[in-house]
Design a protein around this motif. Sequence first.
Motif, PDB file in Angstrom:
ATOM      1  N   MET A  21      28.832 -12.739 -13.645  1.00 37.98           N
ATOM      2  CA  MET A  21      27.695 -12.331 -14.468  1.00 37.98           C
ATOM      3  C   MET A  21      28.197 -11.745 -15.774  1.00 37.98           C
ATOM      4  SD  MET A  21      24.600  -9.681 -13.612  1.00 37.98           S
ATOM      5  CE  MET A  21      23.699 -10.930 -12.709  1.00 37.98           C
ATOM      6  N   ALA A  22      27.554 -12.136 -16.888  1.00 37.37           N
ATOM      7  CA  ALA A  22      27.967 -11.666 -18.197  1.00 37.37           C
ATOM      8  C   ALA A  22      27.713 -10.167 -18.341  1.00 37.37           C
ATOM      9  CB  ALA A  22      27.215 -12.435 -19.283  1.00 37.37           C
ATOM     10  N   VAL A  23      28.560  -9.529 -19.126  1.00 39.94           N
ATOM     11  CA  VAL A  23      28.387  -8.103 -19.396  1.00 39.94           C
ATOM     12  C   VAL A  23      27.140  -7.920 -20.254  1.00 39.94           C
ATOM     13  CG1 VAL A  23      29.392  -6.079 -20.482  1.00 39.94           C
ATOM     14  CG2 VAL A  23      30.855  -7.688 -19.245  1.00 39.94           C
ATOM     15  N   PRO A  24      26.212  -7.041 -19.860  1.00 44.01           N
ATOM     16  CA  PRO A  24      24.983  -6.858 -20.640  1.00 44.01           C
ATOM     17  C   PRO A  24      25.272  -6.247 -22.002  1.00 44.01           C
ATOM     18  CG  PRO A  24      25.136  -5.206 -18.927  1.00 44.01           C
ATOM     19  CD  PRO A  24      26.249  -6.174 -18.680  1.00 44.01           C
ATOM     20  N   SER A  25      24.407  -6.536 -22.924  1.00 49.62           N
ATOM     21  CA  SER A  25      24.578  -6.016 -24.280  1.00 49.62           C
ATOM     22  C   SER A  25      24.200  -4.537 -24.325  1.00 49.62           C
ATOM     23  CB  SER A  25      23.688  -6.788 -25.243  1.00 49.62           C
ATOM     24  OG  SER A  25      22.322  -6.515 -24.969  1.00 49.62           O
ATOM     25  N   PRO A  26      24.707  -3.789 -25.324  1.00 45.79           N
ATOM     26  CA  PRO A  26      24.297  -2.389 -25.493  1.00 45.79           C
ATOM     27  C   PRO A  26      22.791  -2.256 -25.643  1.00 45.79           C
ATOM     28  CG  PRO A  26      26.246  -2.862 -26.813  1.00 45.79           C
ATOM     29  CD  PRO A  26      25.771  -4.174 -26.277  1.00 45.79           C
ATOM     30  N   ALA A  27      22.151  -3.240 -26.275  1.00 45.96           N
ATOM     31  CA  ALA A  27      20.698  -3.177 -26.455  1.00 45.96           C
ATOM     32  C   ALA A  27      19.978  -3.212 -25.109  1.00 45.96           C
ATOM     33  CB  ALA A  27      20.239  -4.338 -27.344  1.00 45.96           C
ATOM     34  N   TYR A  28      20.497  -4.026 -24.170  1.00 42.71           N
ATOM     35  CA  TYR A  28      19.874  -4.103 -22.839  1.00 42.71           C
ATOM     36  C   TYR A  28      19.984  -2.759 -22.123  1.00 42.71           C
ATOM     37  CZ  TYR A  28      19.066  -5.418 -17.984  1.00 42.71           C
ATOM     38  OH  TYR A  28      18.588  -5.474 -16.700  1.00 42.71           O
ATOM     39  N   GLU A  29      21.145  -2.155 -22.187  1.00 46.11           N
ATOM     40  CA  GLU A  29      21.323  -0.873 -21.509  1.00 46.11           C
ATOM     41  C   GLU A  29      20.481   0.214 -22.178  1.00 46.11           C
ATOM     42  OE1 GLU A  29      25.353   0.107 -20.495  1.00 46.11           O
ATOM     43  OE2 GLU A  29      25.238  -1.421 -18.912  1.00 46.11           O
ATOM     44  N   GLU A  30      20.260   0.111 -23.484  1.00 43.98           N
ATOM     45  CA  GLU A  30      19.368   1.056 -24.156  1.00 43.98           C
ATOM     46  C   GLU A  30      17.938   0.898 -23.640  1.00 43.98           C
ATOM     47  OE1 GLU A  30      19.654   0.675 -28.362  1.00 43.98           O
ATOM     48  OE2 GLU A  30      21.781   1.251 -28.437  1.00 43.98           O
ATOM     49  N   GLN A  31      17.546  -0.361 -23.387  1.00 39.51           N
ATOM     50  CA  GLN A  31      16.219  -0.600 -22.805  1.00 39.51           C
ATOM     51  C   GLN A  31      16.081   0.102 -21.461  1.00 39.51           C
ATOM     52  OE1 GLN A  31      16.215  -5.117 -23.314  1.00 39.51           O
ATOM     53  NE2 GLN A  31      14.032  -4.652 -23.462  1.00 39.51           N
ATOM     54  N   LEU A  32      17.116  -0.006 -20.618  1.00 41.57           N
ATOM     55  CA  LEU A  32      17.071   0.648 -19.309  1.00 41.57           C
ATOM     56  C   LEU A  32      17.000   2.159 -19.456  1.00 41.57           C
ATOM     57  CD1 LEU A  32      19.767  -1.420 -17.338  1.00 41.57           C
ATOM     58  CD2 LEU A  32      17.282  -1.741 -17.349  1.00 41.57           C
ATOM     59  N   LYS A  33      17.836   2.698 -20.336  1.00 40.29           N
ATOM     60  CA  LYS A  33      17.876   4.153 -20.525  1.00 40.29           C
ATOM     61  C   LYS A  33      16.539   4.690 -21.046  1.00 40.29           C
ATOM     62  CE  LYS A  33      22.003   5.687 -19.383  1.00 40.29           C
ATOM     63  NZ  LYS A  33      22.177   6.790 -18.403  1.00 40.29           N
ATOM     64  N   ALA A  34      15.772   3.856 -21.729  1.00 43.75           N
ATOM     65  CA  ALA A  34      14.493   4.295 -22.275  1.00 43.75           C
ATOM     66  C   ALA A  34      13.494   4.663 -21.179  1.00 43.75           C
ATOM     67  CB  ALA A  34      13.905   3.208 -23.170  1.00 43.75           C
ATOM     68  N   TYR A  35      13.758   4.219 -19.952  1.00 51.91           N
ATOM     69  CA  TYR A  35      12.851   4.538 -18.855  1.00 51.91           C
ATOM     70  C   TYR A  35      13.123   5.921 -18.255  1.00 51.91           C
ATOM     71  CZ  TYR A  35      10.738  -0.049 -18.902  1.00 51.91           C
ATOM     72  OH  TYR A  35      10.029  -1.161 -19.275  1.00 51.91           O
ATOM     73  N   GLU A  36      14.251   6.522 -18.581  1.00 49.14           N
ATOM     74  CA  GLU A  36      14.535   7.860 -18.073  1.00 49.14           C
ATOM     75  C   GLU A  36      13.476   8.842 -18.573  1.00 49.14           C
ATOM     76  OE1 GLU A  36      19.386   7.773 -17.467  1.00 49.14           O
ATOM     77  OE2 GLU A  36      18.542   8.832 -19.179  1.00 49.14           O
ATOM     78  N   GLY A  37      12.951   9.626 -17.651  1.00 51.74           N
ATOM     79  CA  GLY A  37      11.933  10.613 -17.992  1.00 51.74           C
ATOM     80  C   GLY A  37      10.511  10.091 -17.948  1.00 51.74           C
ATOM     81  N   ARG A  38      10.337   8.786 -17.753  1.00 52.97           N
ATOM     82  CA  ARG A  38       8.981   8.250 -17.693  1.00 52.97           C
ATOM     83  C   ARG A  38       8.381   8.479 -16.313  1.00 52.97           C
ATOM     84  NH1 ARG A  38       8.184   2.388 -20.276  1.00 52.97           N
ATOM     85  NH2 ARG A  38       6.097   2.899 -19.472  1.00 52.97           N
ATOM     86  N   ALA A  39       7.089   8.714 -16.295  1.00 57.37           N
ATOM     87  CA  ALA A  39       6.392   9.026 -15.045  1.00 57.37           C
ATOM     88  C   ALA A  39       6.312   7.793 -14.163  1.00 57.37           C
ATOM     89  CB  ALA A  39       5.000   9.545 -15.341  1.00 57.37           C
ATOM     90  N   ALA A  40       6.549   7.983 -12.877  1.00 55.83           N
ATOM     91  CA  ALA A  40       6.350   6.930 -11.890  1.00 55.83           C
ATOM     92  C   ALA A  40       5.029   7.126 -11.152  1.00 55.83           C
ATOM     93  CB  ALA A  40       7.506   6.895 -10.901  1.00 55.83           C
ATOM     94  N   THR A  41       4.665   8.381 -10.888  1.00 53.65           N
ATOM     95  CA  THR A  41       3.383   8.728 -10.291  1.00 53.65           C
ATOM     96  C   THR A  41       2.896  10.015 -10.947  1.00 53.65           C
ATOM     97  OG1 THR A  41       4.024   7.788  -8.146  1.00 53.65           O
ATOM     98  CG2 THR A  41       2.124   9.259  -8.153  1.00 53.65           C
ATOM     99  N   VAL A  42       1.621  10.037 -11.305  1.00 57.49           N
ATOM    100  CA  VAL A  42       1.035  11.219 -11.937  1.00 57.49           C
ATOM    101  C   VAL A  42      -0.112  11.714 -11.073  1.00 57.49           C
ATOM    102  CG1 VAL A  42      -0.139  12.127 -13.984  1.00 57.49           C
ATOM    103  CG2 VAL A  42       1.663  10.396 -14.236  1.00 57.49           C
ATOM    104  N   ALA A  43      -0.061  13.002 -10.706  1.00 58.26           N
ATOM    105  CA  ALA A  43      -1.131  13.639  -9.928  1.00 58.26           C
ATOM    106  C   ALA A  43      -1.431  12.878  -8.639  1.00 58.26           C
ATOM    107  CB  ALA A  43      -2.396  13.796 -10.781  1.00 58.26           C
ATOM    108  N   GLY A  44      -0.364  12.481  -7.942  1.00 58.80           N
ATOM    109  CA  GLY A  44      -0.563  11.851  -6.649  1.00 58.80           C
ATOM    110  C   GLY A  44      -1.089  12.841  -5.624  1.00 58.80           C
TER     111      GLY A  44
END
Length: 327
Positions: free
Chosen positions: A1-24
């Motif tokens: 498998m090809a090494v992912p680009s820095p841009a791809y890993e930035e996309q993944l990191k952008a999900y850190e801190g995002r809510a998965a469930t709110v007021a469950g």
Amino acid sequence: MAVPSPAYEEQLKAYEGRAATVAGVGKDPVNEPMIRHWCEAMGDTNPAYSGPDAMAPPTMLQVWTMGGLSGHTGRSEAYDELFALLDGAGYTSVVATDCEQEYLRPLRPGDEITFDALIESVSGRKTTKLGTGYFVTTRMDLRAGGELAGTHRFRILKYAPAQRKRAEQSSPKDRRTEQPSPKDRTNPKSRRPRPVINRDNAGFWEGVARHQLLIQRCAGCRVLRFPWLPGCNACGCLEWDTVEASGDGTVYSYVVMHHPPFPAFDPPYAVGLVELSEGVRMVSNVVGVPYDKVRIGMPVRLEFQRYDEELELPVFRPGGTGEGGGG
């Protein structure tokens, strides 16, 4: 498998801190029947979990947040989006790796549970024996009556399975002929994994070295327990002594292992949950009988089997009246 680009890993990191469930909201309040079922399944007889002042076992923390087949309201799309991003890059497999729990206050019958969850972290690209991928950690904060009661962290690995070696891709019949002989298993690279010995179970392994199967006995309530624990799960007493098992038992349950070949093992083989005559149960191999002849209720007898010059383990062989019976 090809090494992912820095841009791809930035996309993944952008999900850190995002809510998965709110007021469950927990689908059921903390309740005695669920506590009872949990304790029966775990064999936990601690009196703190029953009676008018009962509390829920702390390790049940996640139970009160499970959504079942219908799921929960308040679930965000972030988790699904992150998974889709990983799937699209070929990281299609998933395995749970570990969880961490922090307990801040006991939960008691009648407590109404609410919770929030977020994607706490997405690791950089990691290479493991399973394959290459990313560790995703989700944190859930649970509240009872609006008060923070505990935190649950759950970590998974989303990965692309490693390429198997050519020998591992051959047919099951071919692979069986490639299993190392008993003589070959003396090679350190093909030895069985060593047991993890610590201060809580060292006495058990010292007994095994003397061909004794030792069971802990609480010095307070005299209840026998196995596996070894630092304290009694019935009364909480930290003092204990041991009794030597007679060696007689019956197969309470069993599984047949068919996993891919590993140098120290030769599947298929039977792993039994054996109920000793003393009343405790232990997991070990059932030997001396074809794996497809093992039966629930089969009488078995303890013996010690040597696997190499350093490792000897307690196993069970069919024996006694009614051998081979059950169903």
